[in-house]
Enzyme design. Structure first.
Site, PDB file in Angstrom:
ATOM      1  N   CYS A 174      85.823 -97.522 -51.603  1.00 49.73           N
ATOM      2  CA  CYS A 174      84.359 -97.654 -51.515  1.00 49.73           C
ATOM      3  C   CYS A 174      83.926 -98.357 -50.233  1.00 49.73           C
ATOM      4  O   CYS A 174      82.731 -98.349 -49.906  1.00 49.73           O
ATOM      5  CB  CYS A 174      83.820 -98.407 -52.717  1.00 49.73           C
ATOM      6  N   CYS A 202      76.074 -98.086 -61.885  1.00 47.31           N
ATOM      7  CA  CYS A 202      75.518 -97.236 -60.845  1.00 47.31           C
ATOM      8  C   CYS A 202      75.912 -95.791 -61.119  1.00 47.31           C
ATOM      9  O   CYS A 202      76.902 -95.520 -61.788  1.00 47.31           O
ATOM     10  CB  CYS A 202      76.030 -97.663 -59.467  1.00 47.31           C
TER      11      CYS A 202
END
Length: 380
Positions: free
Chosen positions: A80, A199
Site C-alpha cells: 500500500c 475503507c
C-alpha cells in the site's frame, strides 16, 4: 541535498472502473498532470510509477503515452506504500541532483479481482493460517479498546468525521456523510468492525510533478516545498508484538520530523493511512498528534476536524476517498499540494502551511508493516 518542490498534481477520481486497466487510469492522471503543468516530455528526466497489481513495466506503459520515452523509468511495488515509495524515489533523484524533474504516479484497479479482501501471498505463515487485513485491524481495535477504555463508538466517530470530509471531495469514492446509526447497522465484518469502519477497495490513479527550484520557476503552476521524505521497513522479530503501537510509523515519522526540522505541533493537516477506523487512532498517536491512548478523546473533542487543532484526513481519508492501494500514497501528496496552494475548495483547511502524509504498506510475518512512507510539505 538540494530543495525539492511539488509543482503539479492530478488525480483520476476514485471509484469502480471495471472497464479501465491500471495503465489506463495511470495514463489519465499523468496526462492531466502534463496538461496542467505544461511541462514538455523532454524536460522530464526520470519517472516512477507505484502499483501492486498493475503488472510489470506499468510505469513505462503509462509514461510512453505522454512522450516520456527513453528516460530512466521504474515501476515500484511496496504494497500500500507503493505510490508513496515512488514519490520518495522521485524526491531522491531531484534532491541528489541527478534529475531536475520527475513524474511520479500511482495507479491501481482492484475491481479486476471481483470483490472481497485483497489477495495476499500464502507464502507468509500468518496469511496461510487465515490472516486477512480486516482481521488484523479488528484484533488491533479489540486490544486498543481493552487497553485504553475506548469503545466502538470511538471507532464510529472516525468514520463519521472522514465521511463528512469526503462528502465535499469530488475525487472521493464515497461522497456522502454517514450517521452513527448507519455505521451500527452496516454489515459486521470482523468484531468490532462493521462495513462502514472499513475503507473500500477502489480503482484510481494520481500523479505529481517533483522538480528543482529552477524548474518550478519555469512553470506557471504554484509550487510547494517537500521538506522531508522518509521510508522505513518493518523490523523483524518473533517475540511479543504490541498491536496498539505501530512502531514503523513512529520511526518513520521521527526521521521525517528530524529531516524537516519540524514537529507534530507544527502540522496544520495530516493525511494518514486510515484503511480502517482504528488505524487513525493508532497512527495519529504514533505520529505524535495525541498522547498514547488519547486519540479517541481528541476525535470526540473535534481536535482532528478540518477546523480543529490539526486536520486529520481533511480529504476524507481512505475511509471516504477509497484505497486503490498503489495510488493512495501519491494521492495524499496531491491532496496536500492543493491544501498548501489554496486550491482545496470546500476541503480547504484554513491557513494551511504545513502538511504531513503517511501511508503503510502490508503486513508480513514478524513485522507490523512491510513499509511506511512519511512526507512533510510546506508552503515555503
Amino acid at each position: 541535498m538540494r530543495p525539492v518542490f511539488v509543482a503539479g498534481a492530478a488525480v483520476h477520481p476514485f471509484g469502480k472502473y471495471r472497464e479501465l486497466s491500471a495503465a489506463e487510469l495511470g495514463y489519465r492522471a499523468v496526462r492531466d498532470l502534463v496538461a496542467q503543468t505544461g511541462v514538455p516530455p523532454e524536460r522530464i528526466d526520470i519517472g516512477f510509477g507505484g502499483s501492486v497489481y498493475g503488472g510489470s513495466l506499468l510505469a513505462q506503459r503509462v509514461l510512453q503515452r505522454v512522450g516520456v520515452s527513453g528516460q530512466p523509468v521504474y515501476t515500484v511495488e511496496n504494497a500500500c506504500a507503493s505510490g508513496a515509495s515512488a514519490v520518495h524515489l522521485g524526491w531522491q533523484a531531484v534532491a541528489a541532483g541527478t534529475a531536475d524533474a520527475a513524474i511520479v504516479f500511482g495507479a491501481e484497479n482492484l475491481s479486476a479481482f471481483g470483490g472481497g479482501t485483497l489477495p495476499l501471498t500464502t507464502a507468509d505463515i500468518e496469511i496461510d493460517q487465515g490472516m486477512v487485513m480486516p482481521a488484523a485491524y479488528a484484533m488491533r481495535a479489540q486490544r486498543y479498546i481493552h487497553d485504553f477504555g475506548a469503545t466502538a463508538d470511538d471507532l464510529t466517530r472516525v468514520s463519521m468525521k472522514n465521511r463528512r470530509n469526503g462528502a465535499a471531495n469530488p475525487r472521493a469514492h464515497f461522497q456522502k456523510e454517514v450517521t452513527a446509526e448507519d455505521v451500527a447497522q452496516s454489515r459486521p465484518v470482523a468484531d468490532p468492525l462493521h462495513l462502514l469502519h472499513c475503507c473500500p477497495n477502489s480503482d484510481g490513479a494520481a500523479a505529481a510533478l517533483l522538480c528543482s527550484k529552477e524548474v518550478a520557476q519555469e512553470l506557471s503552476t504554484p509550487a510547494v516545498r517537500m521538506r522531508a521524505s522518509a521510508v522505513r521497513s518493518g523490523r523483524f522479530h518473533t517475540s511479543y508484538r504490541d498491536m496498539t503501537w505501530p512502531d514503523i510509523t513512529e520511526r518513520t515519522a521521527r526521521a521525517a520530523y528530524d529531516m524537516a526540522g519540524l514537529g507534530p505541533a507544527d502540522l496544520d493537516l495530516v493525511e494518514l493511512h486510515d484503511a480502517f477506523s482504528i488505524a487513525e487512532l493508532l497512527h495519529s498517536e504514533a505520529l505524535g498528534l495525541a498522547d498514547r491512548g488519547q486519540a479517541a478523546k481528541a476525535v470526540a473533542a473535534g481536535e482532528f476536524d478540518r477546523n480543529g487543532r490539526v486536520a486529520v484526513s481533511p480529504s476524507g481519508g481512505l475511509l471516504s476517498r477509497g484505497h486503490p492501494v498503489g495510488a493512495s500514497g501519491t494521492t495524499q501528496i496531491c491532496e496536500a499540494y492543493w491544501q498548501l496552494t489554496g486550491q482545496a475548495g470546500e476541503l480547504q483547511v484554513p491557513g494551511a502551511e504545513v502538511a504531513l502524509t503517511h501511508v503503510t504498506g502490508g503486513g508480513i510475518f514478524g513485522v507490523d508493516n512491510g513499509a511506511c512512507a512519511v512526507h512533510i510539505l510546506t508552503t515555503a
